[in-house]
Design an enzyme around this catalytic site. Structure first.
Site, mmCIF file in Angstrom:
data_model
loop_
_atom_site.group_PDB
_atom_site.id
_atom_site.type_symbol
_atom_site.label_atom_id
_atom_site.label_comp_id
_atom_site.label_asym_id
_atom_site.label_seq_id
_atom_site.Cartn_x
_atom_site.Cartn_y
_atom_site.Cartn_z
ATOM 1 N N TRP A 73 0.833 -1.207 0.000
ATOM 2 C CA TRP A 73 0.000 0.000 0.000
ATOM 3 C C TRP A 73 0.865 1.254 0.000
ATOM 4 O O TRP A 73 0.493 2.267 -0.603
ATOM 5 C CB TRP A 73 -0.911 -0.004 1.226
ATOM 6 C CG TRP A 73 -1.834 1.173 1.304
ATOM 7 C CD1 TRP A 73 -3.079 1.292 0.753
ATOM 8 C CD2 TRP A 73 -1.590 2.415 1.975
ATOM 9 N NE1 TRP A 73 -3.615 2.526 1.043
ATOM 10 C CE2 TRP A 73 -2.727 3.230 1.786
ATOM 11 C CE3 TRP A 73 -0.525 2.913 2.721
ATOM 12 C CZ2 TRP A 73 -2.822 4.506 2.319
ATOM 13 C CZ3 TRP A 73 -0.615 4.196 3.243
ATOM 14 C CH2 TRP A 73 -1.755 4.976 3.045
ATOM 15 N N HIS A 74 2.023 1.180 0.652
ATOM 16 C CA HIS A 74 2.868 2.367 0.764
ATOM 17 C C HIS A 74 3.569 2.721 -0.547
ATOM 18 O O HIS A 74 4.003 3.866 -0.716
ATOM 19 C CB HIS A 74 3.922 2.158 1.862
ATOM 20 C CG HIS A 74 3.356 2.258 3.242
ATOM 21 N ND1 HIS A 74 2.835 1.177 3.921
ATOM 22 C CD2 HIS A 74 3.216 3.328 4.081
ATOM 23 C CE1 HIS A 74 2.400 1.565 5.115
ATOM 24 N NE2 HIS A 74 2.626 2.863 5.240
ATOM 25 N N GLY A 75 3.703 1.787 -1.451
ATOM 26 C CA GLY A 75 4.358 2.097 -2.710
ATOM 27 C C GLY A 75 4.488 0.879 -3.603
ATOM 28 O O GLY A 75 4.484 -0.265 -3.127
#
Length: 469
Positions: free
Chosen positions: A319-321
């Protein structure tokens, strides 16, 4: 248009507040929705169009979910549509590159511009539809209230991820929950100023250290420089995200919208599990309620519980990247949490608090090296350089990466990330009291506002000179 930009602080926010408070109450959601759309359109018209499309789909989908008998098929379609949009913009290129690494040239690599805040409002929309389908929330009938819930510019770009059940009472512009008293407005100013100070005075300055370290190959840097750079990154990440969250909460209070707290001094945690209950709590609770618990949570056998943790934290990392370093970061945290669940937590409980805290901070720092490095290979090279305490190339000194001022800010960040608040609980109480500050508090806020605005305007002036010459 970042919250800490001159355009936002001196133009957009004052203009939106003026129009909002001058118009009749019944039109305030329309005004707030229009300014939120303008905020997203500032970052790109295509991104704003995607937001409008998803808002319409999920609003209509919520109404439909309340009327159909079999809700799961429709919910699955809505979730897949939301994830398809997120995946198309954020993960399609990463997936194609990963496949092409195995079979060269098999897929075209697409790299569309990522719409502002898409990860946040997609998760907000999925949570809304899931709550309506489960009967935990009634569908919102007003498109303007739903637009404010989904896309309010206060939380739109960087969270927190809001829940409809929490926000519903505040969506009525004529309701008591939306009333803004003088104390509430002053509290909003306090949170905005504190957030601006954390972002501009601490995070942006620490970013200068990390940027210099990250610009040099890790294999050529001495180990102390790597330690310095990634320690600065760890603190920068916290104060940057915390600053934005504080500013979001303050902005929400101006319009009568209370947003949830997103951080609870996570660097004071004494286990990695506790860290995730304190860090980005709106995201952690979202994965807990909409992924971990539906998978079975901790109600099943230990082996399945560990599998659930690995799935959830791999997705959290992703989700963060869209890069392998984030997948590895999430997977490593999943493994650590499995170890704590299997027996590590009982072992930690027997240790003195200092050693539990040290265990947590060291593990976080090591994993954040992977998270914050320019790439997975560079992160692994940095870890190797630290563990082998490499000498690096000649000529690299600490003075080339951080002057005395930056080192003092780094030292101050260690104290302000939780220890000072823990030692002086009255200070913590004053920082979060929902009332107008005292005279001493107002003087302190004015000082922070002055230095925060100095940093913001100095950055804007430097950028202007750069682009002119």
């Amino acid at each position: 248009m970042a919250f800490s930009s001159v355009q936002f602080l001196f133009v957009f926010l004052p203009l939106s507040l003026a129009v909002y408070w001058l118009c009749p109450k019944r039109l305030r959601n329309v005004v707030l929705g229009a300014f939120s759309l303008l905020f997203f359109a500032w970052a790109g018209l295509k991104g704003a169009a995607i937001l409008v499309l998803l808002a319409c789909v999920n609003w209509l989908g919520g109404l439909w979910l309340s009327r159909v008998k079999h809700k799961r098929p429709l919910l699955a379609v809505l979730v897949l549509l939301d994830l398809a949009v997120l995946g198309g913009f954020k993960y399609a290129g990463f997936a194609a590159e990963s496949i092409n690494a195995v079979v060269p040239g098999l897929l075209p690599v697409l790299s569309p511009a990522l719409p502002l805040g898409i990860s946040f409002y997609v998760f907000t929309a999925i949570g809304y539809c899931a709550d309506v389908a489960a009967g935990r929330a009634e569908p919102e009938k007003s498109p303007f209230k739903f637009a404010v819930f989904l896309a309010f510019f206060g939380h739109g770009p960087s969270g927190p991820i809001v829940r409809y059940g929490q926000q519903a009472p505040q969506l009525d512009p004529c309701g008591e929950a939306r009333r803004v008293s003088a104390d509430r407005f002053c509290y909003g100013i306090k949170r905005l100023v504190l957030g601006l100070a954390k972002k501009a005075i601490i995070a942006d300055q620490l970013a200068l250290i990390y940027a210099k370290v990250a610009s040099v190959p890790a294999s050529t840097l001495p180990a102390p420089i790597l330690v310095l750079g990634y320690t600065a990154y760890m603190m920068q990440l916290y104060f940057d995200f915390l600053g934005y969250s504080d500013m979001a909460i303050g902005i929400g209070e101006f319009f009568g919208i209370t947003l949830p707290e997103n951080f609870n001094y996570p660097y004071l945690a004494c286990s990695v599990g506790e860290y995730w209950r304190r860090w980005h709590t709106s995201l952690s609770s979202w994965f807990r309620d909409y992924v971990y618990i539906p998978l079975g949570g901790s109600r099943c056998r230990l082996r399945r519980t560990c599998l659930n943790l690995l799935i959830v934290f791999t997705l959290t990392g992703l989700w963060h990247g869209a890069a392998w370093q984030y997948v590895v970061f999430g997977l490593v945290h999943g493994v650590i949490l499995c170890w704590e669940r299997i027996g590590g937590r009982r072992l930690l409980e027997r240790m003195p608090k200092f050693f539990r805290h040290l265990y947590t901070v060291v593990l976080l720092w090591l994993t954040l090296i992977i998270f914050g490095a320019p790439g997975l290979r560079e992160g692994l090279a940095a870890l190797k350089g630290i563990f082998t305490w490499q000498k690096g190339a000649a000529g690299y000194t600490a003075a080339a990466f951080a002057d005395t001022k930056l080192l003092l800010i780094l030292a101050a960040s260690f104290l302000l990330c939780g220890p000072v608040q823990a030692l002086f609980p009255k200070l913590k109480e004053a920082l979060y009291a929902r009332k107008a500050p005292s005279l001493a508090g107002m003087a302190g806020l004015l000082v922070l506002l002055f230095f925060g605005l100095m940093r913001v305007t100095a950055g804007t002036y430097s950028a202007f000179i750069y682009f002119q010459f």
